[in-house]
Design a protein around this motif. Structure first.
Motif, PDB file in Angstrom:
ATOM      1  N   ILE A  30       1.868   6.854  -6.838  1.00 48.31           N
ATOM      2  CA  ILE A  30       0.811   7.802  -7.202  1.00 48.31           C
ATOM      3  C   ILE A  30       1.261   9.237  -6.918  1.00 48.31           C
ATOM      4  O   ILE A  30       1.035  10.138  -7.730  1.00 48.31           O
ATOM      5  CB  ILE A  30      -0.503   7.454  -6.465  1.00 48.31           C
ATOM      6  CG1 ILE A  30      -1.079   6.162  -7.025  1.00 48.31           C
ATOM      7  CG2 ILE A  30      -1.521   8.590  -6.587  1.00 48.31           C
ATOM      8  CD1 ILE A  30      -2.258   5.625  -6.239  1.00 48.31           C
ATOM      9  N   CYS A  31       1.910   9.465  -5.782  1.00 43.77           N
ATOM     10  CA  CYS A  31       2.420  10.807  -5.466  1.00 43.77           C
ATOM     11  C   CYS A  31       3.477  11.247  -6.478  1.00 43.77           C
ATOM     12  O   CYS A  31       3.502  12.410  -6.893  1.00 43.77           O
ATOM     13  CB  CYS A  31       2.997  10.837  -4.051  1.00 43.77           C
ATOM     14  SG  CYS A  31       1.746  10.800  -2.757  1.00 43.77           S
ATOM     15  N   THR A  78       1.362  17.889  -3.398  1.00 42.24           N
ATOM     16  CA  THR A  78       2.464  16.934  -3.339  1.00 42.24           C
ATOM     17  C   THR A  78       3.482  17.308  -4.406  1.00 42.24           C
ATOM     18  O   THR A  78       3.131  17.803  -5.461  1.00 42.24           O
ATOM     19  CB  THR A  78       1.972  15.489  -3.552  1.00 42.24           C
ATOM     20  OG1 THR A  78       3.085  14.595  -3.453  1.00 42.24           O
ATOM     21  CG2 THR A  78       1.306  15.302  -4.882  1.00 42.24           C
ATOM     22  N   ALA A 120       0.829  -1.206   0.000  1.00 34.83           N
ATOM     23  CA  ALA A 120       0.000   0.000   0.000  1.00 34.83           C
ATOM     24  C   ALA A 120       0.866   1.259   0.000  1.00 34.83           C
ATOM     25  O   ALA A 120       0.587   2.217  -0.733  1.00 34.83           O
ATOM     26  CB  ALA A 120      -0.940  -0.010   1.207  1.00 34.83           C
ATOM     27  N   ILE A 121       1.912   1.282   0.780  1.00 36.86           N
ATOM     28  CA  ILE A 121       2.798   2.462   0.836  1.00 36.86           C
ATOM     29  C   ILE A 121       3.549   2.630  -0.485  1.00 36.86           C
ATOM     30  O   ILE A 121       3.755   3.746  -0.961  1.00 36.86           O
ATOM     31  CB  ILE A 121       3.748   2.360   2.046  1.00 36.86           C
ATOM     32  CG1 ILE A 121       2.935   2.554   3.331  1.00 36.86           C
ATOM     33  CG2 ILE A 121       4.868   3.379   1.960  1.00 36.86           C
ATOM     34  CD1 ILE A 121       3.691   2.327   4.611  1.00 36.86           C
ATOM     35  N   THR A 122       3.949   1.525  -1.100  1.00 42.09           N
ATOM     36  CA  THR A 122       4.628   1.604  -2.403  1.00 42.09           C
ATOM     37  C   THR A 122       3.690   2.183  -3.457  1.00 42.09           C
ATOM     38  O   THR A 122       4.088   3.064  -4.235  1.00 42.09           O
ATOM     39  CB  THR A 122       5.117   0.209  -2.836  1.00 42.09           C
ATOM     40  OG1 THR A 122       5.993  -0.306  -1.828  1.00 42.09           O
ATOM     41  CG2 THR A 122       5.839   0.272  -4.165  1.00 42.09           C
ATOM     42  N   ILE A 123       2.444   1.733  -3.483  1.00 41.17           N
ATOM     43  CA  ILE A 123       1.461   2.260  -4.444  1.00 41.17           C
ATOM     44  C   ILE A 123       1.213   3.748  -4.183  1.00 41.17           C
ATOM     45  O   ILE A 123       1.156   4.554  -5.118  1.00 41.17           O
ATOM     46  CB  ILE A 123       0.135   1.460  -4.370  1.00 41.17           C
ATOM     47  CG1 ILE A 123       0.352   0.019  -4.823  1.00 41.17           C
ATOM     48  CG2 ILE A 123      -0.955   2.137  -5.189  1.00 41.17           C
ATOM     49  CD1 ILE A 123       0.850  -0.100  -6.259  1.00 41.17           C
ATOM     50  N   LEU A 124       1.091   4.143  -2.927  1.00 38.50           N
ATOM     51  CA  LEU A 124       0.892   5.549  -2.574  1.00 38.50           C
ATOM     52  C   LEU A 124       2.071   6.404  -3.033  1.00 38.50           C
ATOM     53  O   LEU A 124       1.879   7.493  -3.578  1.00 38.50           O
ATOM     54  CB  LEU A 124       0.676   5.688  -1.067  1.00 38.50           C
ATOM     55  CG  LEU A 124       0.385   7.093  -0.552  1.00 38.50           C
ATOM     56  CD1 LEU A 124      -0.911   7.620  -1.158  1.00 38.50           C
ATOM     57  CD2 LEU A 124       0.288   7.096   0.961  1.00 38.50           C
ATOM     58  N   ALA A 125       3.292   5.922  -2.856  1.00 36.32           N
ATOM     59  CA  ALA A 125       4.479   6.660  -3.300  1.00 36.32           C
ATOM     60  C   ALA A 125       4.507   6.815  -4.818  1.00 36.32           C
ATOM     61  O   ALA A 125       4.842   7.878  -5.338  1.00 36.32           O
ATOM     62  CB  ALA A 125       5.747   5.956  -2.811  1.00 36.32           C
ATOM     63  N   ASN A 185      -3.280  19.893  -8.507  1.00 31.82           N
ATOM     64  CA  ASN A 185      -2.265  19.647  -7.484  1.00 31.82           C
ATOM     65  C   ASN A 185      -1.856  20.924  -6.751  1.00 31.82           C
ATOM     66  O   ASN A 185      -0.970  20.896  -5.916  1.00 31.82           O
ATOM     67  CB  ASN A 185      -1.044  18.984  -8.134  1.00 31.82           C
ATOM     68  CG  ASN A 185      -0.069  18.447  -7.117  1.00 31.82           C
ATOM     69  OD1 ASN A 185      -0.442  18.070  -6.011  1.00 31.82           O
ATOM     70  ND2 ASN A 185       1.203  18.424  -7.487  1.00 31.82           N
TER      71      ASN A 185
END
Length: 167
Positions: free
Chosen positions: A22-23, A147, A15-20, A76
């Motif tokens: 996307i950011c 971001t 989940a954190i990898t996917i969030l990174a 953004n």
């Protein structure tokens, strides 16, 4: 079979990898935006131009500032910090900048504005270098994204001159 802790660790890491990712994609998408802001500043009056007792020159200006910064806003953009600076040269320094006005634009709806002001901050030169001086008025902005990295740019408006004598 894997334990609950192992499964939770794998899920959170994914989940954190996917969030990174996307950011990062959101941040890169701002590079494809080519804003075209416009601005115009009129010096309506030089309220006073004096030499202070300590020898410094001080100027008070009445200004009309109009700008359309709506193209700076994307999905953004959190807010835009804007400031107007007087820029001039002296024998000691090739660039002197004095901030005359600033503001924070919170949304695209507020990014097209017209204001009539007396400079918010004092226009003072440390020395007697302002008499007859040509100067530019420069509208600077800093785009603060939700971001990614901040962007900064400016519009330089030239052709302004201070009087030869104090008033």
């Amino acid at each position: 079979m894997h334990s609950f802790g192992y499964r939770a660790n794998a899920f959170l890491t994914f989940a954190i990898t996917i969030l990174a990712v996307i950011c990062a994609m959101a941040s890169v998408s701002d590079y494809f935006n080519s804003p075209s802001p416009t601005s115009q500043v009129q010096v309506l009056n030089i309220n006073w131009f004096q030499k202070k007792p300590d020898g410094d020159d001080e100027v008070s200006l009445t200004l009309n500032i109009s700008a359309n910064l709506q193209s700076l806003f994307t999905w953004n953009t959190k807010q835009v910090f804007v400031f107007l600076a007087a820029e001039y040269e002296t024998p000691k320094n090739s660039l002197n900048q004095v901030s005359l006005w600033d503001g924070i634009i919170p949304s695209k709806e507020h990014a097209q504005f017209w204001i009539h002001i007396t400079n918010k901050y004092r226009f003072i030169d440390q020395g007697s270098n302002l008499r007859g001086k040509n100067f530019n008025l420069t509208l600077h902005w800093h785009i603060m994204p939700k971001t990614g990295k901040m962007f900064a740019d400016k519009i330089v408006m030239s052709g302004y001159r201070l009087p030869e004598v104090y008033r």
